[in-house]
Motif scaffolding. Structure first.
Motif, PDB file in Angstrom:
ATOM      1  N   ALA A 151      -4.253   7.845   4.937  1.00 29.87           N
ATOM      2  CA  ALA A 151      -5.354   7.966   3.892  1.00 29.87           C
ATOM      3  C   ALA A 151      -6.246   6.580   3.990  1.00 29.87           C
ATOM      4  O   ALA A 151      -5.566   5.468   4.179  1.00 29.87           O
ATOM      5  N   GLN A 176       2.376   1.746  -3.371  1.00 32.82           N
ATOM      6  CA  GLN A 176       1.523   2.128  -4.427  1.00 32.82           C
ATOM      7  C   GLN A 176       1.186   3.602  -4.092  1.00 32.82           C
ATOM      8  O   GLN A 176       1.120   4.499  -5.238  1.00 32.82           O
ATOM      9  N   ARG A 177       1.085   4.116  -3.016  1.00 34.04           N
ATOM     10  CA  ARG A 177       0.865   5.501  -2.714  1.00 34.04           C
ATOM     11  C   ARG A 177       1.836   6.307  -3.007  1.00 34.04           C
ATOM     12  O   ARG A 177       1.950   7.894  -3.198  1.00 34.04           O
ATOM     13  N   LEU A 178       3.321   5.890  -2.919  1.00 38.40           N
ATOM     14  CA  LEU A 178       4.311   6.536  -3.123  1.00 38.40           C
ATOM     15  C   LEU A 178       4.869   6.511  -4.808  1.00 38.40           C
ATOM     16  O   LEU A 178       5.702   7.087  -5.448  1.00 38.40           O
ATOM     17  N   ASN A 179       3.898   5.657  -5.488  1.00 39.97           N
ATOM     18  CA  ASN A 179       3.705   5.431  -7.000  1.00 39.97           C
ATOM     19  C   ASN A 179       5.489   5.061  -7.317  1.00 39.97           C
ATOM     20  O   ASN A 179       5.989   5.178  -8.324  1.00 39.97           O
ATOM     21  N   THR A 204       0.992  -1.316   0.077  1.00 38.69           N
ATOM     22  CA  THR A 204       0.013   0.007   0.092  1.00 38.69           C
ATOM     23  C   THR A 204       0.859   1.381  -0.049  1.00 38.69           C
ATOM     24  O   THR A 204       0.585   2.031  -0.769  1.00 38.69           O
ATOM     25  N   ILE A 205       1.825   1.091   0.809  1.00 41.07           N
ATOM     26  CA  ILE A 205       2.897   2.424   1.011  1.00 41.07           C
ATOM     27  C   ILE A 205       3.565   2.414  -0.391  1.00 41.07           C
ATOM     28  O   ILE A 205       3.590   3.769  -1.028  1.00 41.07           O
ATOM     29  N   LEU A 240       0.106  10.278   4.335  1.00 42.19           N
ATOM     30  CA  LEU A 240       0.121   8.885   3.251  1.00 42.19           C
ATOM     31  C   LEU A 240      -0.352   7.500   3.903  1.00 42.19           C
ATOM     32  O   LEU A 240      -1.094   6.899   3.320  1.00 42.19           O
TER      33      LEU A 240
END
Length: 201
Positions: free
Chosen positions: A74, A48-51, A45-46, A71
């Motif tokens: 969310a 993904q959120r950092l792309n 998940t981390i 981050l």
């Protein structure tokens, strides 16, 4: 490191854990006060959120703390306590940058004994004695990191054929056995507590 893990029970998250030493460490760090699958899905998940495709200790260590906490907070949150865990993840990454050039696998690379590996894991921020022993057992049982004496250093978690922790989970069947063991341990601990005394009149 490129193995198949089944800790998140979600294919993409498990693939990241199996190829990324830092993701495995972060998952272990998050594994407290929430279900195991939730914790070990956290690194994915981390990412993904950092792309990004993989976690980078240098990037996370240097990230603005408030932004990193946001981050993780969310929805769906990475942890029940996303703010405090964001700080712990950053502390872990900062330690890795300072002591291991940001390489999580350098923590166990070239260790010559289980005792030395346990010492190194114990020094990681957020890793107490039990968490260090469980992760040591995971390294030995599933990730091919097996220096002499690793089972002894891991204690009961290193026992062959046991179902005590995430180190023993390789699929749904073993997950159910580990869950059953944890329930037994909780019940035993509850039964061992002395009954609360009634106040005297």
């Amino acid at each position: 490191m490129d193995v198949t893990l089944h800790l998140a029970q979600e294919p993409e998250a498990d693939r990241l854990l199996g190829r990324s030493p830092l993701a495995a460490l972060v998952g272990m760090l998050l594994d407290q006060q929430i279900p195991m699958e939730w914790a070990f899905t956290g690194p994915y998940t981390i990412a993904q959120r950092l792309n990004v495709d993989d976690l980078d200790a240098h990037e996370i260590a240097a990230y603005d703390p408030e932004a990193f906490a946001a981050l993780l907070s969310a929805k769906p949150a990475v942890h029940r306590y996303p703010g405090s865990m964001a700080g712990r993840v950053q502390q872990l990454c900062q330690y890795l940058v300072e002591h291991y050039d940001g390489r999580a696998d350098a923590v166990w690379e070239g260790v010559d004994s289980g005792a030395e590996l346990l010492r190194r894991l114990n020094e990681l921020p957020g890793f107490g004695e039990q968490k260090a022993r469980i992760f040591l057992a995971l390294l030995g049982k599933q990730l091919g990191v097996d220096p002499p004496g690793w089972r002894e250093a891991a204690g009961a978690y290193g026992d062959a054929g046991s179902y005590r922790s995430v180190a023993d989970i390789k699929g749904p069947e073993s997950l159910a056995k580990v869950r059953a063991h944890k329930q037994e341990m909780k019940a035993a601990a509850k039964a061992a507590k002395p009954a609360a005394r009634k106040p005297r009149k």
